[in-house]
Scaffold this active site. Structure first.
Site, short mmCIF file in Angstrom:
data_model
loop_
_atom_site.label_atom_id
_atom_site.label_comp_id
_atom_site.label_asym_id
_atom_site.label_seq_id
_atom_site.Cartn_x
_atom_site.Cartn_y
_atom_site.Cartn_z
N GLU A 1 9.25 -1.06 -11.23
CA GLU A 1 8.00 -1.11 -11.99
C GLU A 1 6.79 -0.69 -11.15
OE1 GLU A 1 7.88 -4.94 -14.03
OE2 GLU A 1 9.13 -4.07 -15.59
N GLU B 1 11.01 -17.37 -11.99
CA GLU B 1 11.78 -16.81 -13.10
C GLU B 1 13.02 -17.64 -13.44
OE1 GLU B 1 12.10 -12.68 -11.80
OE2 GLU B 1 10.44 -12.18 -13.14
N LYS B 2 13.04 -18.89 -12.97
CA LYS B 2 14.26 -19.69 -13.20
C LYS B 2 14.47 -20.04 -14.67
CE LYS B 2 11.86 -23.88 -11.62
NZ LYS B 2 10.64 -23.11 -11.29
N CYS C 1 0.86 -1.18 0.00
CA CYS C 1 0.00 0.00 0.00
C CYS C 1 0.90 1.24 0.00
CB CYS C 1 -0.89 0.01 1.24
SG CYS C 1 -1.72 1.60 1.43
N GLU D 1 15.81 -2.89 -18.59
CA GLU D 1 15.69 -4.35 -18.65
C GLU D 1 15.32 -4.75 -20.06
OE1 GLU D 1 12.95 -6.17 -15.91
OE2 GLU D 1 13.50 -4.83 -14.29
N HIS E 1 13.59 -17.77 -17.05
CA HIS E 1 13.67 -16.50 -17.79
C HIS E 1 15.09 -16.36 -18.32
CE1 HIS E 1 13.65 -12.21 -18.65
NE2 HIS E 1 12.36 -12.16 -18.39
C1 GLA Z 1 10.04 -7.14 -14.95
C2 GLA Z 1 10.67 -7.01 -13.58
C3 GLA Z 1 11.82 -7.95 -13.37
C4 GLA Z 1 11.53 -9.32 -13.95
C5 GLA Z 1 11.20 -9.16 -15.41
C6 GLA Z 1 10.98 -10.47 -16.13
O1 GLA Z 1 10.53 -6.29 -15.88
O2 GLA Z 1 11.10 -5.70 -13.32
O3 GLA Z 1 12.07 -8.04 -11.99
O4 GLA Z 1 10.48 -9.89 -13.28
O5 GLA Z 1 10.02 -8.41 -15.51
O6 GLA Z 1 10.74 -10.26 -17.49
ZN ZN Z 2 -3.86 1.32 0.58
#
Ligand code: GLA
Ligand code: ZN
Length: 670
Positions: A154, A360-361, A119, A312, A363
């Site tokens: 993000e 994410e292993k 939050c 990224e 990715h």
């Molecule tokens: C996002 C997140 C990362 C990762 C990537 C995977 O961009 O910021 O931590 O999870 O996605 O694509």
């Molecule tokens: Zn809240």
């Protein structure tokens, strides 16, 4: 003149690095920095999700490992982008202080789970975040190896808890000057007797409450509040860091468009724009993917009209797209340098090393589970690193676009929740991309800007489907055309203001009627199988989805409809307004009509274009040209003049050959 974005005046090349996942594997941690040097990486983003390592129990901080990680990286010439860890709360924090867990749109407080879900109003979450941020700033603020702060990760999403509801009400009180009549008018709340008689009656749009599409004024205010509150949380982090160490610039990594947070508001509080690009390369329509990615890069560059950072991207595939396709040979280089072509001063990846466990292993990463500094992906990454070193002169250079396309996230909120037209998909994004493609395929650089920006530097301004416009935005368009600018608008322009109240007196709203010399009286929505056409200059162009019925006042009719009860009525119009010219495309075409129009306009305006094969584009940064080939076959591109290849010893006279999925970067020879 170079304008450096970080404390490191070279292209950044590196990845998200999560050593906190590997602390019980000292041999791996010992290998990483050397392997990074071998991959020609010079920068890692560290600590993004490391909160539980840095503060394993409340108030017990452990920075020793981070100290040595930053030092070990530096010993191999690798700088650190240091993240604040707020994107993923430790379990102890969420269990002890339930208020930090979001309440979802169904009104349910979430259990401890995933990430990106705190939050952003919670005083406790702000206090705990500020505490760890302050310690990080105190410890690393003078470390010469730390070149940039990476605030959280993000930012996005929304929380519907009582703290957020109260903050929303306070935000509304301020916006409407404490006057409920003003709010009721803006939300048109006598509709279905929704009048608000006390501020406490206001709730965020929720599944069991007010749906997004009924009281769109409420919905749009909620989106603006979420933007405000998310930015406020980010500002709290930035203020904390900057109060200790004002000299290291800050960024936060933004995401693919469209977004539920309006980055045009957020952008002013960060020093450098960065974003995370995950295109679906090798999807059935590779050119669509290239165009979409280019559009996003241009948007992020245009936020500050300065070089940005690609924070990224994946070195091979992702784990979360519908199909985890590998990049074909060449594609990694092309995708990475496409970002540079559009103004990026970095190529950063998610991630340096694949984790052993967790979602994410699988990715893509520079180092796979085999642990080797070799193989196809590693070699691709290394080659990009070598290229960036050769291209160093380009770092910091700007893009000088003569064309602007107005894309407005707020307009996308308004359009996607408007009840009417074609409800299944308004196609705002698709329409913007279709217009943008006309410039992409001719090698014309475009700034993708918001409605609030200065337009006078552009020769051509394109504003597809700008349904929602503030009166001041209308003034700005009027002023631009009055002073000699050329603008192209489409159907559904200027229907409503920013709380979704329709403009009275005919569309498009206010003075836009004079600017375009017409009124758009009705709009016809077509079924997917319906077709119409526009006849212009002896040619017929296909039309789908939308046809406006237009009455010209001063506009000259260029093209008219080919069918239906509005056959022969105006569809494409041109108006001379004061010193400028305004074009109006009253229907959605399949690309050919607008493409032909832009071809003519670019020529008339003397904007440089290139005759390019299908699937090829050219972009420029000051004197440097990037020739991109998205095809699986080689192409020969006409490039009038003499150019020198920036990476190999080669001079081109008039033509440049580009291999499949490749990019050639050249500099004009004097
Ligand atoms: C996002 C997140 C990362 C990762 C990537 C995977 O961009 O910021 O931590 O999870 O996605 O694509
Ligand atoms: Zn809240």
């Amino acid at each position: 003149m170079k304008e450096y974005q970080t404390l490191h005046p070279h292209f950044l090349h590196g990845a998200d690095y999560n050593p906190d996942q590997w602390l019980t594997y000292p041999e791996i941690l010992a290998q990483d920095p050397e392997m990074m040097a071998q991959a020609h990486c010079n920068c890692m983003s560290v600590g993004i999700f490391a909160w539980s390592t840095l503060e394993p129990a409340e108030g017990q901080y452990h920075f020793e490992q981070l100290d040595s990680i930053i030092e070990n990286l530096a010993a191999k010439g690798v700088k650190t982008i240091l993240a604040t860890p707020s994107a993923a709360r430790p379990r102890w924090l969420a269990e002890k202080y339930p208020e930090v867990r979001r309440v979802n749109k169904s009104g349910v407080r979430e259990q401890y789970n995933t990430r990106h879900n705190y939050c952003y109003t919670s005083p406790i979450y702000r206090e705990k975040t500020a505490a760890i941020d302050r310690l990080l700033a105190q410890r690393y603020g003078n470390n010469p190896n730390v070149i940039l702060w990476h605030i959280s990760n993000e930012l996005g999403g929304e929380c519907h808890c009582e703290l957020c509801q109260d903050a929303f009400r306070s935000w509304l009180k301020k916006k409407y000057g404490g006057d409920l009549d003003k709010l009721n008018h803006a939300w048109w709340s006598t509709f279905w007797s929704h009048n608000v008689t006390d501020w406490d009656q206001i709730h965020s749009p929720m599944h069991h409450g007010e749906p997004d599409i009924i009281m769109t004024g409420l919905y749009l205010d909620w989106r603006n509040f979420v933007t405000y509150q998310t930015t406020d949380f980010m500002k709290m982090e930035i203020d904390t860091i900057k109060s200790v160490c004002p000299n290291i610039p800050v960024t936060t990594n933004l995401m693919w468009l469209p977004q539920n947070v309006d980055y045009h508001y957020l952008k002013d509080y960060i020093d450098v724009i960065s974003w995370d690009a995950y295109p679906t390369w090798h999807e059935p329509d590779q050119v669509r993917c290239a165009v979409d990615t280019a559009f996003n890069h241009d948007y992020f560059r245009s936020l500050k009209h300065k070089p940005f950072l690609l924070m990224e991207s994946t070195p091979s595939n992702t784990n979360w797209q519908a199909v985890s396709k590998l990049k074909r040979p060449g594609m990694h280089r092309l995708a990475s340098l496409q970002a540079v072509a559009h103004g990026s001063d970095s190529v950063q990846y998610f991630q340096w090393r694949k984790g052993r466990g967790g979602s994410e292993k699988f990715h893509g990463a520079v180092i796979d589970h085999n642990g080797k500094a070799s193989g196809r992906v590693f070699e691709d990454v290394k080659q990009v690193g070598i290229s960036l070193e050769k291209l160093d002169d380009i770092c910091g250079t700007k893009t000088n676009a003569k064309v602007a396309l107005i894309f407005d996230n707020k307009n996308s909120w308004a359009l996607s929740n408007a009840s009417g037209f074609i409800n299944t998909d308004k196609k705002y994004m698709k329409t913007c991309l279709q217009h943008y493609k006309s410039f992409w395929k001719r090698g014309v650089d475009v700034d993708v800007i918001s409605t609030g920006e200065e337009l006078c530097g552009y020769d051509l301004v394109v504003m597809p489907m700008l349904y929602s416009m503030d009166p001041s935005q209308i003034d700005r368009i009027e002023d631009y055309v009055a002073k000699g600018g050329t603008v192209v608008a489409t159907y559904a322009t200027g229907y409503v203001d920013t709380t979704d109240l329709c403009y009275l007196g005919g569309f498009p709203g206010n003075q836009l009627k004079d600017v375009f010399g017409l009124t758009a009286d009705e709009i016809d929505s077509l079924y997917p199988t319906d077709r119409n056409s526009v006849l212009w200059d002896g040619k017929s162009y296909p039309v789908v989805d939308y046809c406006e019925l237009i009455t010209p006042t001063t506009a000259q009719v260029l093209g008219s409809y080919g069918a239906d009860f509005y056959k022969n009525m105006p569809a494409l119009l041109k108006n001379s307004y004061k010193a400028g010219t305004a074009y109006y495309v009253g229907c959605r075409d399949t690309g050919e009509l607008t493409d032909a129009l832009y071809g003519q306009l670019l020529e008339q305006l003397g904007i440089q274009t290139y005759a390019l094969p299908e699937g090829v584009s050219v972009h420029s940064r000051e004197g440097y040209l990037f020739v991109e080939n998205y095809n699986d076959h080689a192409v020969t591109v006409e490039l009038p003049g003499i150019y020198r290849n920036m990476e190999i010893d080669q001079v081109y006279n008039g033509t440049v050959s580009v291999e499949p999925y490749n990019i050639v970067i050249v500099c004009a020879q004097k």
